[in-house]
Design an enzyme around this catalytic site. Structure first.
Site, PDB file in Angstrom:
ATOM      1  N   ASP A 299      50.043  41.045  49.053  1.00 36.67           N
ATOM      2  CA  ASP A 299      49.208  42.069  49.678  1.00 36.67           C
ATOM      3  C   ASP A 299      50.067  43.154  50.326  1.00 36.67           C
ATOM      4  O   ASP A 299      51.148  42.875  50.842  1.00 36.67           O
ATOM      5  CB  ASP A 299      48.317  41.420  50.737  1.00 36.67           C
ATOM      6  CG  ASP A 299      47.086  42.254  51.038  1.00 36.67           C
ATOM      7  OD1 ASP A 299      46.869  43.281  50.355  1.00 36.67           O
ATOM      8  OD2 ASP A 299      46.344  41.898  51.971  1.00 36.67           O
TER       9      ASP A 299
ATOM     10  N   HIS B  18      52.294  49.321  43.647  1.00 35.84           N
ATOM     11  CA  HIS B  18      52.027  48.200  42.742  1.00 35.84           C
ATOM     12  C   HIS B  18      53.213  47.953  41.809  1.00 35.84           C
ATOM     13  O   HIS B  18      53.552  46.803  41.509  1.00 35.84           O
ATOM     14  CB  HIS B  18      50.767  48.474  41.921  1.00 35.84           C
ATOM     15  CG  HIS B  18      49.503  48.445  42.730  1.00 35.84           C
ATOM     16  ND1 HIS B  18      49.168  47.389  43.548  1.00 35.84           N
ATOM     17  CD2 HIS B  18      48.503  49.358  42.855  1.00 35.84           C
ATOM     18  CE1 HIS B  18      48.004  47.645  44.135  1.00 35.84           C
ATOM     19  NE2 HIS B  18      47.586  48.833  43.731  1.00 35.84           N
TER      20      HIS B  18
ATOM     21  N   LEU C 291      61.454  26.494  37.207  1.00 33.14           N
ATOM     22  CA  LEU C 291      60.318  26.788  38.075  1.00 33.14           C
ATOM     23  C   LEU C 291      59.022  26.810  37.279  1.00 33.14           C
ATOM     24  O   LEU C 291      58.940  27.401  36.200  1.00 33.14           O
ATOM     25  CB  LEU C 291      60.517  28.145  38.750  1.00 33.14           C
ATOM     26  CG  LEU C 291      59.383  28.616  39.672  1.00 33.14           C
ATOM     27  CD1 LEU C 291      59.326  27.760  40.928  1.00 33.14           C
ATOM     28  CD2 LEU C 291      59.561  30.094  40.030  1.00 33.14           C
TER      29      LEU C 291
ATOM     30  N   GLY D 175      49.754  48.968  48.279  1.00 28.37           N
ATOM     31  CA  GLY D 175      49.236  50.322  48.489  1.00 28.37           C
ATOM     32  C   GLY D 175      49.655  50.899  49.820  1.00 28.37           C
ATOM     33  O   GLY D 175      50.044  52.073  49.914  1.00 28.37           O
TER      34      GLY D 175
END
Length: 232
Positions: free
Chosen positions: A12, A29, A123, A15
C-alpha cells in the site's frame, strides 16, 4: 531472531509515494512493482519460506480506468520479468484469485509462469490477483457443493482441514505475519480464512520505500508477540 515461515504483505502507498514526489500515481505503481523483487530476495535470505503479496483486489476494478489499464500493463510486464527471476532465484510462483476475468494473454502468462516454476525449491511466492477473501470463500463453497452434489464427498467429510483444500492457498501454511505499509490499519478483504491467528504489523512507510531494514523491524515486532492460538 525467530523468522516467520509465511509472510503476507499488503503493498500500500504507491500512489501517495508518487504524489509526494510530484509524479503521477502510475509512476508509484511502477516503482512499487520493482520493489517486490527486492523484498522477495531479502525475505528469502532472512529465512522466509512463503511470501504472499496483495497485488490487485476484486475491488480495484473500481479505480479510474486509466489507472486500471496501467496496472494491467504493469502486470503483463511483471509476469515476463517474474518468469526470468523465478528461474534465476529458484522461486516457485503461484497466483491466487479468480484469473478467469483477466485478459487471455495475462492468463496465458500466469499459466506459463506457474508451470515453469513448479519444480523450483526456493522461496514460495504467491501473488494475489483479482483476489478477494470473501470471493475466495464463496468460490470454495461452490466447489464443495459441486463435489457433494456429484457424490465425490459427503457433508460429514467437510471440516476445517478438508475445506482448506478448496481454497486458493491449498498446500500453503497460514500466514504467521501480515505486513501492511502506508499507515492503513485494516486487512481489506485479504486472506480472511487464512489469517485467523496471524500477527498484524502496520507501518507508516510507503511500499516503494519499504526495504530490508523495514522488514527487519517487522520481524522484531513479530518476535515480541506471544502467539497462544487461543490457549492460555
Amino acid at each position: 531472531m525467530k523468522i516467520p515461515e509465511h509472510v503476507a504483505i499488503i503493498l500500500d502507498g504507491n500512489g501517495r509515494w508518487a504524489k509526494k514526489k510530484l509524479m503521477p500515481r502510475n509512476y508509484g505503481h511502477a516503482q512499487g512493482s520493482k520493489n517486490v523483487e527486492k523484498i522477495c530476495e531479502e525475505a528469502y535470505h532472512m529465512g522466509v519460506k512463503y511470501l504472499t503479496v496483495y497485488a490487485f483486489s476484486t475491488e480495484n476494478w473500481t479505480r479510474p480506468q486509466d489507472e486500471v489499464d496501467t496496472l494491467m500493463k504493469l502486470l503483463r510486464s511483471y509476469m515476463k520479468d517474474c518468469l526470468k527471476t523465478s528461474s534465476k532465484n529458484n522461486m516457485k510462483v503461484r497466483i491466487l484469485g479468480d484469473i478467469s476475468k483477466l485478459n487471455k494473454d495475462i492468463k496465458e502468462s500466469i499459466l506459463e509462469l506457474e508451470k515453469a516454476s513448479a519444480e523450483n525449491t526456493g522461496l514460495n511466492f504467491q501473488v494475489a490477483l483479482n483476489y478477494g477473501g470473501r470471493d475466495e470463500i464463496i468460490r470454495s463453497i461452490k466447489k464443495v457443493a459441486a463435489d457433494v452434489k456429484s457424490d465425490k464427498i459427503s457433508l460429514d467429510d467437510i471440516d476445517e482441514n478438508s475445506f482448506k483444500d478448496y481454497l486458493d492457498t491449498k498446500g500453503i501454511p497460514d500466514p504467521d505475519l501480515l505486513i501492511r505499509t502506508s499507515g492503513e490499519q485494516r486487512i481489506s478483504n485479504f486472506l480472511l480464512w487464512q489469517m485467523a491467528y496471524t500477527e498484524f504489523y502496520f507501518t507508516n512507510t510507503l511500499w516503494p520505500d519499504f526495504d530490508k531494514n523495514e522488514l527487519r523491524k517487522a520481524f522484531e515486532y513479530y518476535n515480541s508477540r506471544n502467539r497462544r492460538f487461543g490457549a492460555v
